[in-house]
Design an enzyme around this catalytic site. Structure first.
Site, PDB file in Angstrom:
ATOM      1  N   LYS A 244       0.889  -1.203  -0.063  1.00  0.00           N
ATOM      2  CA  LYS A 244      -0.105  -0.085  -0.125  1.00  0.00           C
ATOM      3  C   LYS A 244       0.827   1.221   0.023  1.00  0.00           C
ATOM      4  CE  LYS A 244      -1.850   1.840   3.771  1.00  0.00           C
ATOM      5  NZ  LYS A 244      -1.667   3.387   4.015  1.00  0.00           N
ATOM      6  N   ASN A 245       1.768   1.493   0.844  1.00  0.00           N
ATOM      7  CA  ASN A 245       2.675   2.667   0.893  1.00  0.00           C
ATOM      8  C   ASN A 245       3.567   2.899   0.133  1.00  0.00           C
ATOM      9  OD1 ASN A 245       0.978   3.275   3.249  1.00  0.00           O
ATOM     10  ND2 ASN A 245       2.518   2.676   4.799  1.00  0.00           N
TER      11      ASN A 245
ATOM     12  N   ARG B 177      -4.877  10.380   3.487  1.00  0.00           N
ATOM     13  CA  ARG B 177      -3.696  11.020   4.004  1.00  0.00           C
ATOM     14  C   ARG B 177      -2.607  11.376   2.989  1.00  0.00           C
ATOM     15  NH1 ARG B 177      -2.061  14.332   7.725  1.00  0.00           N
ATOM     16  NH2 ARG B 177       0.250  14.418   7.693  1.00  0.00           N
TER      17      ARG B 177
ATOM     18  N   CYS C 191      -5.623   8.376   8.542  1.00  0.00           N
ATOM     19  CA  CYS C 191      -5.723   7.672  10.146  1.00  0.00           C
ATOM     20  C   CYS C 191      -5.319   8.848  10.889  1.00  0.00           C
ATOM     21  CB  CYS C 191      -4.682   6.667  10.029  1.00  0.00           C
ATOM     22  SG  CYS C 191      -5.307   5.147   9.605  1.00  0.00           S
TER      23      CYS C 191
ATOM     24  N   ARG D 202      -0.343  15.773  12.865  1.00  0.00           N
ATOM     25  CA  ARG D 202       0.437  14.965  11.717  1.00  0.00           C
ATOM     26  C   ARG D 202       0.947  16.151  10.780  1.00  0.00           C
ATOM     27  NH1 ARG D 202      -2.013   9.510   9.529  1.00  0.00           N
ATOM     28  NH2 ARG D 202      -0.138   9.336   8.502  1.00  0.00           N
TER      29      ARG D 202
ATOM     30  N   ASP E 146       5.766  19.999   8.181  1.00  0.00           N
ATOM     31  CA  ASP E 146       6.803  21.064   8.161  1.00  0.00           C
ATOM     32  C   ASP E 146       8.053  20.523   7.428  1.00  0.00           C
ATOM     33  OD1 ASP E 146       6.811  19.150  10.922  1.00  0.00           O
ATOM     34  OD2 ASP E 146       8.701  19.985  11.229  1.00  0.00           O
TER      35      ASP E 146
ATOM     36  N   ASP F  14       3.727   0.552  12.209  1.00  0.00           N
ATOM     37  CA  ASP F  14       2.600  -0.251  11.711  1.00  0.00           C
ATOM     38  C   ASP F  14       1.968  -1.633  12.247  1.00  0.00           C
ATOM     39  OD1 ASP F  14       2.318   2.268  10.464  1.00  0.00           O
ATOM     40  OD2 ASP F  14       2.903   1.905   8.433  1.00  0.00           O
TER      41      ASP F  14
ATOM     42  N   ARG G  36      -9.239   0.239   3.695  1.00  0.00           N
ATOM     43  CA  ARG G  36      -8.682   1.233   2.956  1.00  0.00           C
ATOM     44  C   ARG G  36      -7.099   0.422   2.728  1.00  0.00           C
ATOM     45  NH1 ARG G  36      -6.483   5.235   6.765  1.00  0.00           N
ATOM     46  NH2 ARG G  36      -4.965   5.088   5.196  1.00  0.00           N
TER      47      ARG G  36
HETATM   48  N1  EPU Z   1       6.607  14.252  11.202  1.00  0.00           N
HETATM   49  C1  EPU Z   1       6.863  15.421  11.404  1.00  0.00           C
HETATM   50  N2  EPU Z   1       7.164  16.501  10.487  1.00  0.00           N
HETATM   51  C2  EPU Z   1       6.677  16.120   9.229  1.00  0.00           C
HETATM   52  C3  EPU Z   1       6.450  14.767   8.882  1.00  0.00           C
HETATM   53  C4  EPU Z   1       6.283  13.854  10.083  1.00  0.00           C
HETATM   54  O1  EPU Z   1       7.306  15.900  12.864  1.00  0.00           O
HETATM   55  O2  EPU Z   1       6.986  16.884   8.297  1.00  0.00           O
HETATM   56  C5  EPU Z   1       6.732  13.323  12.118  1.00  0.00           C
HETATM   57  C6  EPU Z   1       5.334  12.665  12.529  1.00  0.00           C
HETATM   58  O3  EPU Z   1       4.485  13.488  13.346  1.00  0.00           O
HETATM   59  C7  EPU Z   1       5.577  11.301  12.968  1.00  0.00           C
HETATM   60  C8  EPU Z   1       6.923  11.085  12.222  1.00  0.00           C
HETATM   61  O4  EPU Z   1       7.532  12.079  11.953  1.00  0.00           O
HETATM   62  O5  EPU Z   1       5.673  11.527  14.356  1.00  0.00           O
HETATM   63  C9  EPU Z   1       6.877   9.844  11.224  1.00  0.00           C
HETATM   64  O6  EPU Z   1       5.934  10.374  10.307  1.00  0.00           O
HETATM   65  P1  EPU Z   1       6.157  10.024   8.862  1.00  0.00           P
HETATM   66  O7  EPU Z   1       6.185  11.265   7.978  1.00  0.00           O
HETATM   67  O8  EPU Z   1       7.289   9.081   8.515  1.00  0.00           O
HETATM   68  O9  EPU Z   1       4.825   9.545   8.537  1.00  0.00           O
HETATM   69  P2  EPU Z   1       3.954   9.454   7.166  1.00  0.00           P
HETATM   70  O10 EPU Z   1       4.724   9.530   6.091  1.00  0.00           O
HETATM   71  O11 EPU Z   1       2.602  10.459   7.458  1.00  0.00           O
HETATM   72  C10 EPU Z   1       4.205   6.847   6.756  1.00  0.00           C
HETATM   73  C11 EPU Z   1       2.834   5.908   6.522  1.00  0.00           C
HETATM   74  C12 EPU Z   1       2.518   5.461   7.791  1.00  0.00           C
HETATM   75  C13 EPU Z   1       3.485   5.221   8.704  1.00  0.00           C
HETATM   76  C14 EPU Z   1       4.534   5.972   9.091  1.00  0.00           C
HETATM   77  C15 EPU Z   1       5.742   5.806   9.666  1.00  0.00           C
HETATM   78  C16 EPU Z   1       2.256   6.176   4.173  1.00  0.00           C
HETATM   79  C17 EPU Z   1       1.188   6.459   3.261  1.00  0.00           C
HETATM   80  N3  EPU Z   1       1.999   6.320   5.338  1.00  0.00           N
HETATM   81  O12 EPU Z   1       3.275   7.882   7.126  1.00  0.00           O
HETATM   82  O13 EPU Z   1       1.643   4.187   7.589  1.00  0.00           O
HETATM   83  O14 EPU Z   1       2.906   4.831  10.115  1.00  0.00           O
HETATM   84  O15 EPU Z   1       4.798   6.665   7.500  1.00  0.00           O
HETATM   85  O16 EPU Z   1       6.382   4.496   9.115  1.00  0.00           O
HETATM   86  O17 EPU Z   1       3.607   5.708   3.697  1.00  0.00           O
HETATM   87  C18 EPU Z   1      -0.364   2.722   7.748  1.00  0.00           C
HETATM   88  O18 EPU Z   1       0.165   2.257   6.903  1.00  0.00           O
HETATM   89  O19 EPU Z   1      -0.915   2.416   8.542  1.00  0.00           O
HETATM   90  C19 EPU Z   1       0.225   4.137   8.003  1.00  0.00           C
HETATM   91  C20 EPU Z   1      -0.196   4.904   9.004  1.00  0.00           C
END
Ligand code: EPU
Length: 427
Positions: free
Chosen positions: A22-23, A93, A117, A122, A125, A305, A397
């Protein structure tokens, strides 16, 4: 509205095959916007998040064809505007990847802030910091991000937080920028490597993906390509944990065992047998489960995850286990649901303390998010009696044919349709 009904107690036996990740899919499909030709993407999971992102691309003007149940052909050339509205993106998202892809193609992206989610705040920045380093300016108003540049130019970007999303978005914006972009403290998840391989198959020059320094030398033109998405690490891990929780002997096919190492290590620590083959893992569990402690970390650490699924497993292990969720500020909303089945879990901030119990007992619960929903299924499979899971749209999803895949390994699970007046009809 769909509901899952599970009667617990069946051990699981047989084979299950894992779909595309998925991701990776939700990054690679928007990345196709950057191509000057048709992208044929194979091993695409048949899940709602993919349906949504494909629909968004269509609404933006792209031609998106389903060639078969796991192959999409995307011609992004008819897209003429860099705007993705709230109506289009709010369900998902990962639609924030449209920012990087549109910026890379049009030097402008106007994208509404997405849904998805909810694990608390989230922020984006680090995404915006990356775009700014490439020479873009941005404006955040009314829930819409408007980011634009006269000319994107490569730069060094150090991420203050290891972020999958920021790493992806910066890669998408930088592949056609002028000169060299270096992302330091980059995320190393398998789907980052998959995205880099996809971009390189289009003619990009991305090196170092899978390490914490990714170097991207901009190119002026990206071609259409044919590419097959990697298997889903978390879907595989979910079936591995389900087999460990319910007991039995299950072989999980179409996986990359290397991507599953942290999951395998924790299962073995808990007394589960995991045999690795080239593209499969076999899970055998007969004896008792041992407690263990887990800390979630960016890859190659233990994946956040998989945290809810393991918390369920630990809730029926001998002894007291501690889970430390170090990636998300708040990813324990499902614990209230798990307690309804008799689990003894207390949460203080990022720490969950789990006292193993002899058995869980079925109850009505809801899926509070995607992985939490998968965890509720696992809990239902081991609980005595019947567990009813509501709000399963969260689960659908991200998991392809989850009911059918569990039925095929012996689980007593079915989907029912619930009308508004809450009468339900089996389908
Ligand atoms: N963060 C920041 N600033 C940013 C971006 C992230 O502080 O600009 C923080 C977040 O708040 C969090 C940490 O960094 O505490 C990690 O966030 P990340 O950006 O890595 O997460 P994401 O890209 O929004 C993806 C996956 C999530 C998975 C996370 C961590 C996708 C679509 N989603 O989210 O997957 O939990 O990486 O591995 O790739 C899921 O599949 O169930 C899922 C939630």
């Amino acid at each position: 509205m769909d509901r899952f009904i599970i009667t617990g107690g069946n051990r699981l036996f047989g084979d299950v095959s894992i779909s595309g990740a998925k991701n990776a899919a939700v990054a690679i499909i928007p990345a196709a916007i950057l191509a000057d030709g048709v992208c044929r993407i194979e091993n695409v999971p048949n899940i709602n998040d993919v349906t949504i992102i494909a629909r968004i691309l269509r609404q933006m003007g792209a031609e998106v064809k389903s060639v078969n149940h796991s192959t999409l052909e995307i011609d992004p050339r008819p897209i003429v505007s860099p705007v993705a509205s709230y109506e289009q993106v709010h369900q998902m998202r990962a639609s924030y990847y449209l920012m990087g892809a549109l910026l890379g193609r049009f030097s402008r992206a106007v994208v509404a802030m997405p849904g998805g989610c909810d694990f608390g705040v989230r922020p984006i920045d680090q995404h915006l910091k990356g775009f700014a380093a490439l020479g873009a300016s941005y404006n955040l108003e009314g829930g819409i991000v408007d980011v634009k540049a006269d000319q994107l130019t490569g730069n060094n970007i150090y991420l203050d937080v290891v972020s999958v999303g920021a790493t992806v978005n910066i890669m998408l914006a930088a592949v056609k920028a002028r000169g060299l972009t270096v992302i330091e403290n980059a995320a190393k998840e398998p789907h980052i490597v998959d995205l880099a391989n996809f971009l390189n198959s289009m003619g990009a020059d991305v090196r170092g993906a899978g390490t914490d320094v990714i170097k991207i030398r901009g190119v002026s033109h990206l071609e259409g390509t044919t590419y097959s998405i990697i298997p889903d690490q978390i879907e595989a891990g979910t079936y591995m944990v389900a087999a460990a929780a319910a007991g039995g002997d299950v072989t999980v096919h179409n996986v990359i065992p290397k991507h599953l190492e942290s999951i395998t290590a924790k299962l073995e620590e808990m007394g589960v047998t995991v045999e690795e083959y080239d593209e499969a893992v076999r899970i055998v569990r007969d004896g008792p489960l041992n407690k263990c402690n887990i800390k979630t970390m960016p890859h190659p650490g233990f994946p956040t995850d998989m945290q809810p699924q393991f918390t369920v497993l630990l809730s029926i292990a001998n002894g007291t286990s501690i889970v430390n969720e170090s990636v998300w500020d708040y990813r324990y909303r499902y614990v209230d649901e798990l307690r309804r089945l008799g689990a003894q879990v207390s949460v203080d901030g990022k720490i969950a303390v789990i006292e193993g119990v002899k058995e869980l007992v079925g109850a009505p619960v809801r899926a509070t998010d995607l992985r939490a929903g998968a965890a509720m299924i696992i809990a239902g499979l081991v609980a005595r009696g019947t567990t009813q899971i509501d709000e399963v749209e969260h689960i659908e999803r991200g998991y392809e044919n989850i009911v059918e895949k569990f039925q095929a390994i012996g689980a007593d699970i079915r989907r029912t349709f619930v009308y508004e007046n809450s009468n339900s009809k089996a389908i």
